[in-house]
Design a protein around this motif. Structure first.
Motif, PDB file in Angstrom:
ATOM      1  N   ILE A   1       0.841  -1.206   0.000  1.00  0.00           N
ATOM      2  CA  ILE A   1       0.000   0.000   0.000  1.00  0.00           C
ATOM      3  C   ILE A   1       0.872   1.251   0.000  1.00  0.00           C
ATOM      4  CG2 ILE A   1      -1.600   1.366   1.405  1.00  0.00           C
ATOM      5  CD1 ILE A   1      -2.916  -1.323   2.216  1.00  0.00           C
ATOM      6  N   LEU A   2       1.870   1.274   0.871  1.00  0.00           N
ATOM      7  CA  LEU A   2       2.743   2.455   0.949  1.00  0.00           C
ATOM      8  C   LEU A   2       3.500   2.671  -0.354  1.00  0.00           C
ATOM      9  CD1 LEU A   2       4.125   2.080   4.593  1.00  0.00           C
ATOM     10  CD2 LEU A   2       2.387   3.686   3.786  1.00  0.00           C
ATOM     11  N   GLN A   3       3.949   1.592  -0.975  1.00  0.00           N
ATOM     12  CA  GLN A   3       4.654   1.712  -2.255  1.00  0.00           C
ATOM     13  C   GLN A   3       3.744   2.267  -3.338  1.00  0.00           C
ATOM     14  OE1 GLN A   3       5.937  -2.305  -2.819  1.00  0.00           O
ATOM     15  NE2 GLN A   3       7.781  -2.065  -1.588  1.00  0.00           N
TER      16      GLN A   3
ATOM     17  N   GLY B   1       5.443   7.326   6.632  1.00  0.00           N
ATOM     18  CA  GLY B   1       5.347   6.170   5.742  1.00  0.00           C
ATOM     19  C   GLY B   1       6.570   6.030   4.852  1.00  0.00           C
ATOM     20  N   LYS B   2       7.093   7.162   4.380  1.00  0.00           N
ATOM     21  CA  LYS B   2       8.304   7.137   3.554  1.00  0.00           C
ATOM     22  C   LYS B   2       9.496   6.637   4.357  1.00  0.00           C
ATOM     23  CE  LYS B   2       6.813  10.804   0.452  1.00  0.00           C
ATOM     24  NZ  LYS B   2       6.963  12.210   0.047  1.00  0.00           N
ATOM     25  N   ARG B   3       9.586   7.085   5.621  1.00  0.00           N
ATOM     26  CA  ARG B   3      10.680   6.613   6.482  1.00  0.00           C
ATOM     27  C   ARG B   3      10.568   5.101   6.710  1.00  0.00           C
ATOM     28  NH1 ARG B   3       9.919  11.624   9.129  1.00  0.00           N
ATOM     29  NH2 ARG B   3       8.577  10.700  10.708  1.00  0.00           N
ATOM     30  N   TYR B   4       9.340   4.631   6.940  1.00  0.00           N
ATOM     31  CA  TYR B   4       9.115   3.200   7.139  1.00  0.00           C
ATOM     32  C   TYR B   4       9.517   2.413   5.881  1.00  0.00           C
ATOM     33  CZ  TYR B   4       6.693  -1.206   8.043  1.00  0.00           C
ATOM     34  OH  TYR B   4       6.395  -2.526   8.210  1.00  0.00           O
TER      35      TYR B   4
ATOM     36  N   GLU C   1      -3.508   5.857   8.390  1.00  0.00           N
ATOM     37  CA  GLU C   1      -3.712   7.298   8.528  1.00  0.00           C
ATOM     38  C   GLU C   1      -3.563   7.728   9.996  1.00  0.00           C
ATOM     39  OE1 GLU C   1      -6.778  10.654   6.756  1.00  0.00           O
ATOM     40  OE2 GLU C   1      -7.346   8.541   6.702  1.00  0.00           O
ATOM     41  N   GLN C   2      -4.086   6.919  10.913  1.00  0.00           N
ATOM     42  CA  GLN C   2      -3.954   7.235  12.335  1.00  0.00           C
ATOM     43  C   GLN C   2      -2.495   7.201  12.789  1.00  0.00           C
ATOM     44  OE1 GLN C   2      -6.665   4.362  14.103  1.00  0.00           O
ATOM     45  NE2 GLN C   2      -8.121   6.011  14.565  1.00  0.00           N
ATOM     46  N   LYS C   3      -1.701   6.306  12.199  1.00  0.00           N
ATOM     47  CA  LYS C   3      -0.280   6.224  12.527  1.00  0.00           C
ATOM     48  C   LYS C   3       0.517   7.373  11.914  1.00  0.00           C
ATOM     49  CE  LYS C   3       0.321   1.215  12.952  1.00  0.00           C
ATOM     50  NZ  LYS C   3       1.046   0.055  12.400  1.00  0.00           N
ATOM     51  N   GLY C   4      -0.093   8.079  10.967  1.00  0.00           N
ATOM     52  CA  GLY C   4       0.597   9.158  10.279  1.00  0.00           C
ATOM     53  C   GLY C   4       1.421   8.685   9.096  1.00  0.00           C
ATOM     54  N   TRP C   5       1.231   7.449   8.675  1.00  0.00           N
ATOM     55  CA  TRP C   5       1.991   6.899   7.555  1.00  0.00           C
ATOM     56  C   TRP C   5       1.426   7.323   6.217  1.00  0.00           C
ATOM     57  CZ3 TRP C   5       3.544   1.190   8.953  1.00  0.00           C
ATOM     58  CH2 TRP C   5       4.310   1.209  10.115  1.00  0.00           C
ATOM     59  N   ILE C   6       0.127   7.613   6.168  1.00  0.00           N
ATOM     60  CA  ILE C   6      -0.487   8.128   4.947  1.00  0.00           C
ATOM     61  C   ILE C   6      -1.345   9.337   5.312  1.00  0.00           C
ATOM     62  CG2 ILE C   6      -0.524   5.875   3.787  1.00  0.00           C
ATOM     63  CD1 ILE C   6      -3.551   5.759   4.319  1.00  0.00           C
ATOM     64  N   VAL C   7      -1.633  10.150   4.314  1.00  0.00           N
ATOM     65  CA  VAL C   7      -2.539  11.289   4.487  1.00  0.00           C
ATOM     66  C   VAL C   7      -3.652  11.151   3.451  1.00  0.00           C
ATOM     67  CG1 VAL C   7      -0.809  12.851   5.466  1.00  0.00           C
ATOM     68  CG2 VAL C   7      -1.102  12.742   2.994  1.00  0.00           C
ATOM     69  N   SER C   8      -4.793  11.732   3.778  1.00  0.00           N
ATOM     70  CA  SER C   8      -5.910  11.662   2.842  1.00  0.00           C
ATOM     71  C   SER C   8      -6.495  13.051   2.645  1.00  0.00           C
ATOM     72  CB  SER C   8      -6.984  10.703   3.353  1.00  0.00           C
ATOM     73  OG  SER C   8      -7.555  11.210   4.538  1.00  0.00           O
ATOM     74  N   ALA C   9      -7.205  13.204   1.558  1.00  0.00           N
ATOM     75  CA  ALA C   9      -7.876  14.469   1.255  1.00  0.00           C
ATOM     76  C   ALA C   9      -9.112  14.176   0.417  1.00  0.00           C
ATOM     77  CB  ALA C   9      -6.930  15.398   0.489  1.00  0.00           C
TER      78      ALA C   9
END
Length: 135
Positions: free
Chosen positions: A48-50, A111-114, A88-96
């Motif tokens: 997902i992050l990728q 998320g990028k750091r992870y 999103e709660q962990k701050g790994w992704i953002v939404s709009a």
């Protein structure tokens, strides 16, 4: 290296697996399991992050995950949104929310750091395995 693998296979066929015989159905099942992606939560999160380096909707993300072979979401599309909410709660992704009423997701700084950390870990693992195979 290919030559060594062929010799290993021949050696195993002549000794360890000499007595074994698999039906075509069993071979097919084994190949399905081998080629099936690891669908652990960590692997799904990494995928997902990728995929979220560019904005994507949940619908687009589901299609891309299916294209990568993930079957975890078949018939349970809402499960993806649970994972997205957690990330999103962990701050790994953002939404709009877009003007047309669709929600889009994008990987965040955490998320990028992870991803970088996991990439380094996977590279180290690949190098270790490569070193073992070359000995």
């Amino acid at each position: 290296m290919e030559n060594r693998l062929n010799r290993l296979r021949k050696s195993m066929e002549e000794s360890a697996f000499k007595e074994l015989c698999f039906s075509e159905k069993m071979r097919s099942e084994v190949h399905k399991q081998i080629n099936r992606p690891d669908e652990s939560e960590e692997m799904v999160t990494l995928a997902i992050l990728q995929l979220l380096h560019n904005e994507k909707t949940g619908y687009e993300l589901t299609g891309l995950l299916r294209a990568r072979g993930f079957q975890k979401f078949e018939g349970k599309e809402g499960f993806l949104y649970t994972i997205l909410h957690r990330l999103e709660q962990k701050g790994w992704i953002v939404s709009a929310w877009k003007e047309e009423g669709t929600k889009v997701y994008l990987v965040g700084d955490k998320g990028k750091r992870y991803l970088r950390k996991q990439g380094k870990s996977m590279a180290a693992t690949r190098n270790t395995i490569k070193g073992l195979l070359e000995e």
